[in-house]
Design a protein around this motif. Structure first.
Motif, PDB file in Angstrom:
ATOM      1  N   ASP A 103      -9.593  57.914  -7.660  1.00  0.00           N
ATOM      2  CA  ASP A 103      -8.928  57.269  -8.788  1.00  0.00           C
ATOM      3  C   ASP A 103      -7.890  58.249  -9.342  1.00  0.00           C
ATOM      4  N   ALA A 104      -6.609  57.988  -9.107  1.00  0.00           N
ATOM      5  CA  ALA A 104      -5.549  58.914  -9.524  1.00  0.00           C
ATOM      6  C   ALA A 104      -5.510  59.063 -11.039  1.00  0.00           C
ATOM      7  N   GLY A 105      -5.762  57.973 -11.759  1.00  0.00           N
ATOM      8  CA  GLY A 105      -5.752  58.041 -13.217  1.00  0.00           C
ATOM      9  C   GLY A 105      -6.853  58.937 -13.751  1.00  0.00           C
ATOM     10  N   GLU A 106      -8.048  58.804 -13.198  1.00  0.00           N
ATOM     11  CA  GLU A 106      -9.170  59.640 -13.630  1.00  0.00           C
ATOM     12  C   GLU A 106      -8.936  61.093 -13.241  1.00  0.00           C
ATOM     13  N   ALA A 107      -8.368  61.320 -12.050  1.00  0.00           N
ATOM     14  CA  ALA A 107      -8.074  62.687 -11.615  1.00  0.00           C
ATOM     15  C   ALA A 107      -7.076  63.339 -12.560  1.00  0.00           C
ATOM     16  N   LEU A 108      -6.060  62.583 -12.959  1.00  0.00           N
ATOM     17  CA  LEU A 108      -5.058  63.119 -13.880  1.00  0.00           C
ATOM     18  C   LEU A 108      -5.681  63.387 -15.250  1.00  0.00           C
ATOM     19  N   SER A 134      -4.860  66.748  -1.183  1.00  0.00           N
ATOM     20  CA  SER A 134      -4.768  65.465  -1.895  1.00  0.00           C
ATOM     21  C   SER A 134      -4.013  65.624  -3.206  1.00  0.00           C
ATOM     22  N   MET A 135      -4.234  66.759  -3.887  1.00  0.00           N
ATOM     23  CA  MET A 135      -3.533  66.996  -5.148  1.00  0.00           C
ATOM     24  C   MET A 135      -2.031  67.070  -4.927  1.00  0.00           C
ATOM     25  N   TYR A 136      -1.624  67.854  -3.917  1.00  0.00           N
ATOM     26  CA  TYR A 136      -0.189  67.990  -3.636  1.00  0.00           C
ATOM     27  C   TYR A 136       0.416  66.645  -3.239  1.00  0.00           C
ATOM     28  N   ALA A 137      -0.323  65.870  -2.429  1.00  0.00           N
ATOM     29  CA  ALA A 137       0.191  64.586  -1.964  1.00  0.00           C
ATOM     30  C   ALA A 137       0.344  63.595  -3.118  1.00  0.00           C
ATOM     31  N   ALA A 138      -0.606  63.623  -4.058  1.00  0.00           N
ATOM     32  CA  ALA A 138      -0.604  62.638  -5.145  1.00  0.00           C
ATOM     33  C   ALA A 138       0.231  63.063  -6.340  1.00  0.00           C
ATOM     34  N   PHE A 139       0.231  64.353  -6.649  1.00  0.00           N
ATOM     35  CA  PHE A 139       0.842  64.810  -7.901  1.00  0.00           C
ATOM     36  C   PHE A 139       1.922  65.873  -7.746  1.00  0.00           C
ATOM     37  N   GLY A 140       2.130  66.396  -6.547  1.00  0.00           N
ATOM     38  CA  GLY A 140       3.101  67.470  -6.373  1.00  0.00           C
ATOM     39  C   GLY A 140       2.458  68.813  -6.643  1.00  0.00           C
ATOM     40  N   ASN A 141       3.269  69.813  -6.969  1.00  0.00           N
ATOM     41  CA  ASN A 141       2.734  71.151  -7.206  1.00  0.00           C
ATOM     42  C   ASN A 141       2.128  71.263  -8.613  1.00  0.00           C
ATOM     43  N   LYS A 142       1.669  72.441  -8.965  1.00  0.00           N
ATOM     44  CA  LYS A 142       0.990  72.641 -10.249  1.00  0.00           C
ATOM     45  C   LYS A 142       1.907  72.311 -11.414  1.00  0.00           C
ATOM     46  N   GLU A 143       3.172  72.716 -11.309  1.00  0.00           N
ATOM     47  CA  GLU A 143       4.124  72.441 -12.394  1.00  0.00           C
ATOM     48  C   GLU A 143       4.314  70.934 -12.595  1.00  0.00           C
TER      49      GLU A 143
END
Length: 202
Positions: free
Chosen positions: A16-21, A51-60
């Motif tokens: 769940d991308a929303g919950e992960a965010l 998965s984090m990089y694919a869904a949200f990009g880098n840390k910034e």
């Protein structure tokens, strides 16, 4: 075979991308930009780095998305306050909202927008700049609202709307810092009430 491959490509993410965010936002809120390691973030989000990089990009980029979620969620009291009918009611709703948001049970104390990068070094400069712009944007919105109040006669003609907005934001930022230091909701509510005692009369 072709149909099966297309179905595989179009398959939704297994999380769940929303919950992960939401979880990433909480980590940044509690630990700040530099304090939040990629391991902290991915563990809280329940996903791999890939998965984090694919869904949200880098840390910034993840931090910027988390800040947007914070603005629309815990910090949404600011936008609601702007809709109050009088300037004083705007100020009351803004400070009261700040007290509640920074001392909410089950959430980190303080404000992501204030503490998120206070101690950031060179590596956190992008986050620091993003948060400085975030705070300045909200100060400008308050200033615009108070300028309208002056035009409508809701605030005295000699009122400086920009200064009044910066005063209110400074109090709210101080409330956030005090909350992060352990001040109680009751104590901070008294601070908010005191800050409004000298509000310009209409």
């Amino acid at each position: 075979m072709e149909t099966r491959r297309k179905a595989s490509i179009g398959r939704p993410r297994g999380f769940d991308a929303g919950e992960a965010l939401e979880q990433a936002m909480r980590v940044f809120w509690e630990q700040g930009y530099e304090g939040a390691s990629l391991t902290d973030l991915t563990d809280a989000m329940g996903i791999t780095r890939t998965s984090m990089y694919a869904a949200f990009g880098n840390k910034e980029e993840l931090f910027r998305k988390a800040l947007e979620r914070y603005t629309e969620g815990p910090a949404s009291y600011g936008a609601r306050a702007m809709r109050e009918p009088t300037a004083r009611q705007v100020a009351v709703a803004f400070l009261n909202g700040s007290v509640r948001a920074t001392t909410r049970p089950g959430c980190p104390t303080g404000c992501l927008g204030v503490q998120g990068s206070l101690a950031a070094g060179a590596q956190g400069s992008h986050a620091r700049d993003a948060l400085a712009a975030w705070r300045e944007e909200h100060t400008s919105l308050l200033g615009d609202r108070f300028r309208r109040a002056v035009d409508e006669g809701d605030l005295p003609a000699g009122t400086d709307p920009e200064l009044l907005a910066r005063y209110l934001m400074t109090v709210a930022n101080g409330i956030a810092v005090q909350a992060a230091g352990g001040a109680t909701r009751e104590d901070l509510q008294r601070v908010a009430d005191m800050a409004l005692r000298g509000w310009p009369p209409a």
